[in-house]
Every structure is written in C-alpha cells, then in structure tokens.
Design an enzyme around this catalytic site. Sequence first.
Site, PDB file in Angstrom:
ATOM      1  CD  GLU A 245      -7.902 -34.103 -14.299  1.00  0.00           C
ATOM      2  OE1 GLU A 245      -9.091 -33.808 -14.511  1.00  0.00           O
ATOM      3  OE2 GLU A 245      -7.313 -33.769 -13.273  1.00  0.00           O
TER       4      GLU A 245
ATOM      5  CD  GLU B 238     -10.232 -35.561  -7.484  1.00  0.00           C
ATOM      6  OE1 GLU B 238     -11.096 -35.022  -6.767  1.00  0.00           O
ATOM      7  OE2 GLU B 238      -9.964 -35.174  -8.635  1.00  0.00           O
TER       8      GLU B 238
END
Length: 403
Positions: free
Chosen positions: A147, A142
């Site tokens: 974010e 990932e």
Amino acid sequence: MSRNLIASAFALACVATVSASSYTLDASDQYSGSKFFDGFVFKSEPDPTEGYVQYSTQADAASTKYGSKLIDTVNGASYMGVDHTNTYTEDQQGRPSVRIESKRFYNHGLFILDLAHMPASICGTWPAFWTYSRVNYPAQGEIDILENIHEKTASLNVLHTSPGFSVAGNNISKQQTNNQTTYSCDDNATSSPYGTQALKQGCTGTNSDPNSFGSTLNAAGGGVFAMEWTSDVIRVWNFDPKKVPSDVTAGKPEPSGWGLPSFTTAQGTGKIDDHFKDHRIVFDTSFCGLYAGQKGFWEETSCYKKDPVKFATCKSYVGANPEAYKDSYWLIKSLKVYQETGEAPSVPASSLSEASSRIPASSNVPASPNVSASIILSPSLASSTTGSSANVEPGATSISSSR
Ligand SMILES: *[C@@H]1O[C@H](CO)[C@@H](O)[C@H](O)[C@H]1NC(C)=O
Ligand SMILES: *[C@@H]1O[C@H](CO)[C@@H](O)[C@H](O)[C@H]1NC(C)=O
Ligand SMILES: *[C@@H]1O[C@H](CO)[C@@H](O)[C@H](O)[C@H]1NC(C)=O
Ligand SMILES: *[C@@H]1O[C@H](CO)[C@@H](O)[C@H](O)[C@H]1NC(C)=O
C-alpha cells in the site's frame, strides 16, 4: 566427528528444515481466472476510512453503468479498476471503485500474489492489498502487504495490533531490507524502545525497492508479493517479475531460500497467535480519505502544485479528472494461499461467522465508519508537515489509516 559424519549430519539437518517448511496449496485457496471474484465479497458500504469513493456492488462493477466495467477477466487475469469516465462534485460520495474481501478466513499461510499491474502512482489514490479481522479491531490484527498513496513508488508494510506486539527492524541484527520507521505495532502506542511514534501509526516500514509500488512496478512488468504468517513469524518479500524464485514459479515455495525479507517480525515481542487471527484478504482502491486526503499529503502532490487554487483539495481533483484514473487498476494473475503441510486449512466464512459470540454486536457493523478506522503515521510525514504543525509532535501530521 569425521568429516563424513559432519557432512551427513548437515545433510539431515537440511532435509529436516526443508520438509518442515514445505507448503501445499488447496484448490479452494487459489484465486485466479474466471473464478477469481467468486472467492470474494464486494463491500459496497461507505469506506471505513472515509474515502471519497463509492464501492460498487459486484453487479454494478461487472456492468457498464460507469462507462466501462470496473471488473473483468482479461486474458485470464482479473481486472479491478475505477470509474474513469464520469466527473463528481465534492459533495457527492466520490469516484466509483471496488473493495473486495475474501470469503475465507485465514490463520497462518503463505500468501503469494502475482501482479501484472496495480493502480498507478496517481494523485488522490490509495490502493492496498492487505489482510485483517474486523472482530474487535485491532485485537486480531491487520497486515498491510502492499500500500501507499498518491505518486509514491515504494510500498509500505504495516502491522496494527492491540498492546503487546512490536518489531525490531534491523536494530538487533540485519534481518530485513525495509527502512523500519516505527516499531510498536500497538495502535495506541506513542513510543517504542527505538523511538517515538504517533497514535494509530502501528509498526511501519518502507520498501527499499524503488519499483515496489504503482507506476514503477507497472513499468517493470508487475511483481510478485509474498507474505508468510506462521506462529513464529510474519515476513514479506517482493520480487521483480524477472527474478521470481523458481520454487515459486514451480508452485513449491520455500521461503527459507529467498534471502532477506523486506519486512519481518523476528526478534520482536509478543505472540503472533495472540495478535493475529481469522483474517480476510482485501484488495481496494480508495481515494483521499483518512490517509491520502490529509492536507499535508495532498499538498505534496504535483497535481496540487500545478494548480493549488483549482485543486485545493484531494476530492476536487479526484472528482474533476476521470481521465487521470484510467491506469488505476489491478490486474491480478493469481493469488495463492499455501498452508504449511499439516496446518489446518482456511475456513469458509459460512462456518466461522464474524457474527459469532466472540464479536461484540456493536463492532460487527460493516458500515460503521469508525469501527475499524485507525490512523497510522506515514513514513513520509516529516517532509509533509514543515511549518504547519508546530503543535503536533514531529511526524504526527502524516496520518494514514488501516481500514
Ligand atoms: C486504546 O485506548 C483506548 C482509550 O484508553 C481504549 O478504549 C482502546 O481499547 C485502546 N485500544 C487498544 C488497541 O488497546
Ligand atoms: C534503530 O535503527 C535505526 C536504523 O534502522 C537507527 O537509526 C536507530 O538509531 C536505531 N535505534 C536504536 C535505539 O538502536
Ligand atoms: C464514530 O465517530 C463519531 C464522531 O467521532 C461518533 O460520534 C460515533 O459515536 C462513532 N461511532 C462509533 C461506532 O464508534
Ligand atoms: C528511513 O526513513 C526515515 C524517515 O522517513 C528517513 O529519515 C531516513 O533517511 C530513511 N533511511 C533510509 C536508509 O532510507
């Protein structure tokens, strides 16, 4: 060697370098305008990170079912917002929002996102732009490009992998601008040569650009994020909209000229091609959940501090205050995924199914809340845990999550 010979050898080397790193864009890997949403699947099942959110279907998102549309095309840019009209109680599923995942799978590429706006820095939110594979998570990795949570204004970069992959940050030489806080990308690691970390934390760095996330990014007029993924390195950059390299604007990106990235895997350990494979691109805006919903992080917010009784929990605030979320929207000018010349193109989902034999049937269930949920530590954990977590390793209470 004569001066001329040296000069021409140098020129040749430069030519070789430039041509080796040339990127080209296939039309199928450009996401923009009225076709933007055609490239994505709307994931409307429960949030794998246990967010207080109802991810909408495409039809519902395009309707006015929630008061105003959750998706739209505005002056050629792609809008993805949340319900900012209705209230919800804590026992309901949560505030309607959108999570989309690309229909195509990627192996390598130069991902360039041109943002006019992203979900603002608002209590309760957890927006992200990232890539991952669900297959046997986190074995195929990932990559979190953009974010953070709540009222933060600097982005995080995080990788999550299986054992055997780590980064060096600036510990070997100065090579990135992020403040690297953890170094082993293995979700099961609790230490690396550079210090301890919490289970599921992955390798995390915080952007040093104070306008790299949320409200400050929006006030600066947006931003451009680039993630380069090759067999040799994964790197991330972000640019102020007024300082975007001209080769990016011209559609001929050459990362070698961009200066220090915010994040790099250079000088780390592990083979990229063994740890990152068949990624989908994701945009989502979640609320609360495994990261933003943690008590320690919620209690750091101004919304909690203003009324700790009324808004004792993240859900209580998110459910009761629709008007707070008007600015929780993405406005995307374009997302382009370039491939190095000579590299294989991206693969449409129809020809590389996640239901292939490589995937254990049990882990290919999108709705399973914990198949892909992994908890990572946030760099701000130290400040949020004072006093309440004596039984926890320093830092271990700020858990964020990969989805
Ligand atoms: C982490 O450890 C658990 C328990 O030993 C194991 O089941 C899991 O596969 C490991 N995960 C990774 C990514 O190695
Ligand atoms: C690694 O770098 C950080 C600063 O980026 C520093 O605080 C830390 O002491 C370094 N660790 C080692 C073992 O060099
Ligand atoms: C999800 O977590 C619950 C509770 O921890 C557990 O009972 C369940 O088996 C898990 N499901 C999967 C698919 O791991
Ligand atoms: C990097 O992050 C750590 C942990 O949050 C913090 O203590 C440190 O002050 C930061 N360093 C810089 C240079 O911002």
